[in-house]
Design a protein around this motif. Sequence first.
Motif, PDB file in Angstrom:
ATOM      1  N   TYR A 243       6.589  -8.612  -9.476  1.00  0.00           N
ATOM      2  CA  TYR A 243       5.388  -7.926 -10.175  1.00  0.00           C
ATOM      3  C   TYR A 243       4.853  -6.837  -9.467  1.00  0.00           C
ATOM      4  CZ  TYR A 243       2.884 -11.436  -7.370  1.00  0.00           C
ATOM      5  OH  TYR A 243       2.464 -12.014  -6.357  1.00  0.00           O
ATOM      6  N   PRO A 244       4.118  -5.648 -10.208  1.00  0.00           N
ATOM      7  CA  PRO A 244       3.722  -4.351  -9.525  1.00  0.00           C
ATOM      8  C   PRO A 244       2.401  -4.721  -8.611  1.00  0.00           C
ATOM      9  CG  PRO A 244       3.569  -4.320 -11.912  1.00  0.00           C
ATOM     10  CD  PRO A 244       3.840  -6.035 -11.777  1.00  0.00           C
ATOM     11  N   PRO A 245       2.415  -3.891  -7.662  1.00  0.00           N
ATOM     12  CA  PRO A 245       1.587  -3.889  -6.496  1.00  0.00           C
ATOM     13  C   PRO A 245       0.148  -3.462  -7.180  1.00  0.00           C
ATOM     14  CG  PRO A 245       2.644  -1.837  -6.424  1.00  0.00           C
ATOM     15  CD  PRO A 245       3.356  -2.694  -7.335  1.00  0.00           C
TER      16      PRO A 245
ATOM     17  N   ASP B 175      11.701  -3.596  -7.219  1.00  0.00           N
ATOM     18  CA  ASP B 175      11.298  -3.147  -8.205  1.00  0.00           C
ATOM     19  C   ASP B 175      11.123  -1.556  -8.173  1.00  0.00           C
ATOM     20  OD1 ASP B 175      10.085  -2.104 -10.614  1.00  0.00           O
ATOM     21  OD2 ASP B 175       8.772  -3.873 -10.725  1.00  0.00           O
TER      22      ASP B 175
ATOM     23  N   ASP C  65      11.437  -7.912  -3.406  1.00  0.00           N
ATOM     24  CA  ASP C  65      10.802  -7.992  -4.864  1.00  0.00           C
ATOM     25  C   ASP C  65       9.929  -9.285  -5.056  1.00  0.00           C
ATOM     26  OD1 ASP C  65      10.531  -7.379  -7.418  1.00  0.00           O
ATOM     27  OD2 ASP C  65      12.403  -7.429  -8.309  1.00  0.00           O
TER      28      ASP C  65
ATOM     29  N   ARG D 119      -5.670  -8.423  -9.565  1.00  0.00           N
ATOM     30  CA  ARG D 119      -4.785  -7.056  -9.263  1.00  0.00           C
ATOM     31  C   ARG D 119      -4.890  -6.103 -10.767  1.00  0.00           C
ATOM     32  NH1 ARG D 119      -0.840  -8.777  -5.706  1.00  0.00           N
ATOM     33  NH2 ARG D 119       0.406  -7.139  -6.542  1.00  0.00           N
TER      34      ARG D 119
ATOM     35  N   ARG E 257      10.280   0.875  -9.951  1.00  0.00           N
ATOM     36  CA  ARG E 257       9.104   1.368 -10.682  1.00  0.00           C
ATOM     37  C   ARG E 257       7.986   1.522  -9.653  1.00  0.00           C
ATOM     38  NH1 ARG E 257       8.246  -2.889 -15.405  1.00  0.00           N
ATOM     39  NH2 ARG E 257       8.808  -4.389 -13.389  1.00  0.00           N
ATOM     40  N   VAL E 258       7.965   0.764  -8.563  1.00  0.00           N
ATOM     41  CA  VAL E 258       6.930   0.891  -7.630  1.00  0.00           C
ATOM     42  C   VAL E 258       7.062   2.078  -6.774  1.00  0.00           C
ATOM     43  CG1 VAL E 258       5.947  -0.171  -5.638  1.00  0.00           C
ATOM     44  CG2 VAL E 258       6.603  -1.455  -7.741  1.00  0.00           C
TER      45      VAL E 258
ATOM     46  N   ARG F 256       3.926   3.869  -1.896  1.00  0.00           N
ATOM     47  CA  ARG F 256       3.042   2.702  -1.964  1.00  0.00           C
ATOM     48  C   ARG F 256       3.760   1.668  -1.269  1.00  0.00           C
ATOM     49  NH1 ARG F 256       0.301   0.899  -7.553  1.00  0.00           N
ATOM     50  NH2 ARG F 256      -0.409   3.095  -7.354  1.00  0.00           N
ATOM     51  N   ARG F 257       5.098   1.497  -1.433  1.00  0.00           N
ATOM     52  CA  ARG F 257       6.046   0.347  -0.941  1.00  0.00           C
ATOM     53  C   ARG F 257       5.918   0.458   0.902  1.00  0.00           C
ATOM     54  NH1 ARG F 257      10.325   0.997  -4.592  1.00  0.00           N
ATOM     55  NH2 ARG F 257      11.555   1.761  -2.865  1.00  0.00           N
TER      56      ARG F 257
ATOM     57  N   ASP G  38       2.070  -8.751  -0.985  1.00  0.00           N
ATOM     58  CA  ASP G  38       2.291  -6.985  -1.084  1.00  0.00           C
ATOM     59  C   ASP G  38       2.712  -6.595   0.602  1.00  0.00           C
ATOM     60  OD1 ASP G  38       1.491  -6.499  -3.865  1.00  0.00           O
ATOM     61  OD2 ASP G  38      -0.125  -7.281  -3.173  1.00  0.00           O
TER      62      ASP G  38
END
Length: 318
Positions: free
Chosen positions: A246-248, A5, A243, A294, A7-8, A12-13, A236
């Motif tokens: 969903y967002p972290p 994703d 992937d 979350r 968008r993350v 942060r990843r 996470d």
Amino acid sequence: MSRLDRRVPFGRRLRASARGLGLLGAYVVRFEAPVLLAVVRGRASDPQQCERLLARLTHRVFTDGLRRAGLTLDTGDGLPLPAPGRPVVLLLRHSGPFNFQLAALLACRVLDRGMLSVGRSLPGFDPAVGLLARRLRVNLIRWNRSGPARAMRALIHHSRNMGPRDALAYFPEGANMTAAGRRRTLALLDGTDPERARWARELRYVMPPVSAGAARVLAQATEADVLVVGHTGLEDLVGGFVDIGYPPPRADDRRIHLTWWHTRAEDVPREPAAAAAWLDGQWAAMDEWIARKRGAPDPGPRAPAPAQKLRRSTPYAP
């Protein structure tokens, strides 16, 4: 591997991946090496010794190991545990690394019971788990064409023969929750049960449970209490490579959240259709709990799961 994703944020990843690698290093030191040493020294020669070893080492992984990775385990939402002297079926979410170790922590440390389970044989991937499984009542099965049927037979055998100090760990989703896995599951449901597929699309953080297998387990383990086990945060740690769909969570949330919902044996539905509907409701509640942990917005009311067409031949896929 599915496409990550984008968008993350990359930073942060990267931080999540660094924590994951830190926990992996702690796992090797706190779990893999002590198990191999215990086997060499003959201190893991019977099931009781192995269960005590599992209890001690999984506790180290999820306390000291998490701390060394900059994480903590939060069990503040856990409801009361079963009384001593009652067998327990653990129905666990399948997401992120160390699912087996988390099940062992609950079975052997928290519940102080002997662990029974079934899983896929992955030669060389985790030698400590392989060594312990051969000494415990944990069946690691080669996943070929006959693997699902053999796994289901082993689960039914365990379910029928549980003693008062046993805990059977079972993962109704059948596989790790990832974006790619979710797409495959929904595509399969679109072709076999479109109504259930529409319901499953509303689940944001869990896979729809394979309820036929769980219903067969519950129908056999009639004396067992049930703990439905939810967790989030472990997934996470691999979010930089896979992937998860969903967002972290918030960048400052360094907790692994763990909870369980306890149902007494006399309140667990045993008839297959009723058991499947009950499990769907439990999984929908778990999805909502994960969303709250979350920090996701409330999606509002959702429709209950449709009745399933259960088949005895439905395989188990750990």
